[in-house]
Enzyme design. Structure first.
Site, PDB file in Angstrom:
ATOM      1  N   LEU A  76       0.932  -1.196   0.070  1.00  0.00           N
ATOM      2  CA  LEU A  76      -0.236   0.123  -0.022  1.00  0.00           C
ATOM      3  C   LEU A  76       0.734   1.219  -0.037  1.00  0.00           C
ATOM      4  O   LEU A  76       0.174   2.443   0.220  1.00  0.00           O
ATOM      5  CB  LEU A  76      -0.940   0.057   1.272  1.00  0.00           C
ATOM      6  CG  LEU A  76      -2.009  -1.081   1.163  1.00  0.00           C
ATOM      7  CD1 LEU A  76      -2.973  -1.129   2.572  1.00  0.00           C
ATOM      8  CD2 LEU A  76      -2.875  -1.419  -0.267  1.00  0.00           C
ATOM      9  N   CYS A  77       2.187   1.087  -0.287  1.00  0.00           N
ATOM     10  CA  CYS A  77       2.905   2.488  -0.429  1.00  0.00           C
ATOM     11  C   CYS A  77       3.105   2.946  -1.817  1.00  0.00           C
ATOM     12  O   CYS A  77       2.940   2.148  -2.522  1.00  0.00           O
ATOM     13  CB  CYS A  77       4.468   1.956   0.049  1.00  0.00           C
ATOM     14  SG  CYS A  77       4.725   1.816   1.745  1.00  0.00           S
ATOM     15  N   HIS A  78       3.033   4.304  -1.625  1.00  0.00           N
ATOM     16  CA  HIS A  78       3.128   4.754  -3.171  1.00  0.00           C
ATOM     17  C   HIS A  78       4.371   4.793  -3.862  1.00  0.00           C
ATOM     18  O   HIS A  78       5.506   5.172  -2.750  1.00  0.00           O
ATOM     19  CB  HIS A  78       2.716   6.363  -3.116  1.00  0.00           C
ATOM     20  CG  HIS A  78       1.168   6.570  -2.875  1.00  0.00           C
ATOM     21  ND1 HIS A  78       0.610   6.470  -1.542  1.00  0.00           N
ATOM     22  CD2 HIS A  78       0.198   6.515  -3.660  1.00  0.00           C
ATOM     23  CE1 HIS A  78      -0.717   6.694  -1.435  1.00  0.00           C
ATOM     24  NE2 HIS A  78      -1.008   6.601  -2.857  1.00  0.00           N
ATOM     25  N   GLU A 115      10.178   4.342   3.042  1.00  0.00           N
ATOM     26  CA  GLU A 115      11.527   4.132   2.629  1.00  0.00           C
ATOM     27  C   GLU A 115      12.676   4.247   3.474  1.00  0.00           C
ATOM     28  O   GLU A 115      13.682   3.215   3.232  1.00  0.00           O
ATOM     29  CB  GLU A 115      11.796   5.078   1.664  1.00  0.00           C
ATOM     30  CG  GLU A 115      10.742   5.228   0.496  1.00  0.00           C
ATOM     31  CD  GLU A 115       9.304   5.397   0.780  1.00  0.00           C
ATOM     32  OE1 GLU A 115       8.259   4.956  -0.210  1.00  0.00           O
ATOM     33  OE2 GLU A 115       8.898   5.909   1.515  1.00  0.00           O
ATOM     34  N   ASP A 129      23.129 -11.440   6.519  1.00  0.00           N
ATOM     35  CA  ASP A 129      23.467 -12.547   5.485  1.00  0.00           C
ATOM     36  C   ASP A 129      25.089 -12.656   5.435  1.00  0.00           C
ATOM     37  O   ASP A 129      25.610 -13.824   5.234  1.00  0.00           O
ATOM     38  CB  ASP A 129      22.754 -12.186   4.249  1.00  0.00           C
ATOM     39  CG  ASP A 129      23.228 -13.205   3.214  1.00  0.00           C
ATOM     40  OD1 ASP A 129      22.976 -14.335   3.409  1.00  0.00           O
ATOM     41  OD2 ASP A 129      23.935 -12.773   2.039  1.00  0.00           O
TER      42      ASP A 129
END
Length: 161
Positions: A76-78, A115, A129
């Site tokens: 739902l992020c623009h 972001e 990782d």
């Protein structure tokens, strides 16, 4: 239906919020997070003895890429055009941890905090990782928004302890 839930319609279906009528304004967000290291992992990082390569460069590159791809990861992020992304990575001797801080800026109709948070999260996962062969039980924690600027709420800052 709760009117505060802006991503749900009257039927309860999720949708992306229409921001077409909002005015673009300068926006920025600052986020941080940590990965706690074992003594062995910390010593290897400090000595630059990481078999997969430059730990900080890889984490910084991953964090930058992640911030630019946030709308692909979070439904739902623009999609935002970022005007600046700054990633700082610090080895914290007293905490025996690595801290990533992400600052994201844009001029847009919606905020840029997702972001910044995504950048921190993916940067920390990249470090995990690269160090998991040394210690598979490293702990990522305290991913949080520190500051948000722009929009109708102005400047919001997390109170520090």
């Amino acid at each position: 239906m709760d009117s505060n839930l802006t991503h749900l319609n009257e039927k309860g279906d999720m949708f992306i919020v229409d921001i077409s009528e909002k005015i673009s304004t300068p926006r920025e967000a600052l986020a941080e997070g940590y990965i706690d290291l074992s003594v062995e992992a910390f010593d290897n990082v400090k000595d630059g003895n990481i078999k997969k390569g430059d730990l900080f460069a890889a984490a910084r590159f991953a964090a930058i890429n992640a911030s630019k791809k946030t709308s692909e990861l979070i439904p739902l992020c623009h999609l935002l055009s970022l005007s600046n992304i700054r990633i700082d990575i610090d080895l914290c001797n007293q905490k025996r941890a690595i801290k990533i801080t992400a600052l994201c800026k844009t001029n847009a109709q919606t905020g840029v905090e997702m972001e910044a948070l995504t950048a921190v999260s993916i940067g920390l996962l990249t470090i995990y990782d690269m160090l998991k062969a040394i210690d598979p039980f490293l702990t990522i924690n305290s991913i949080r928004l520190l500051e948000k600027k722009g929009g109708k709420k102005g400047i919001l800052r997390r109170e520090t302890n």
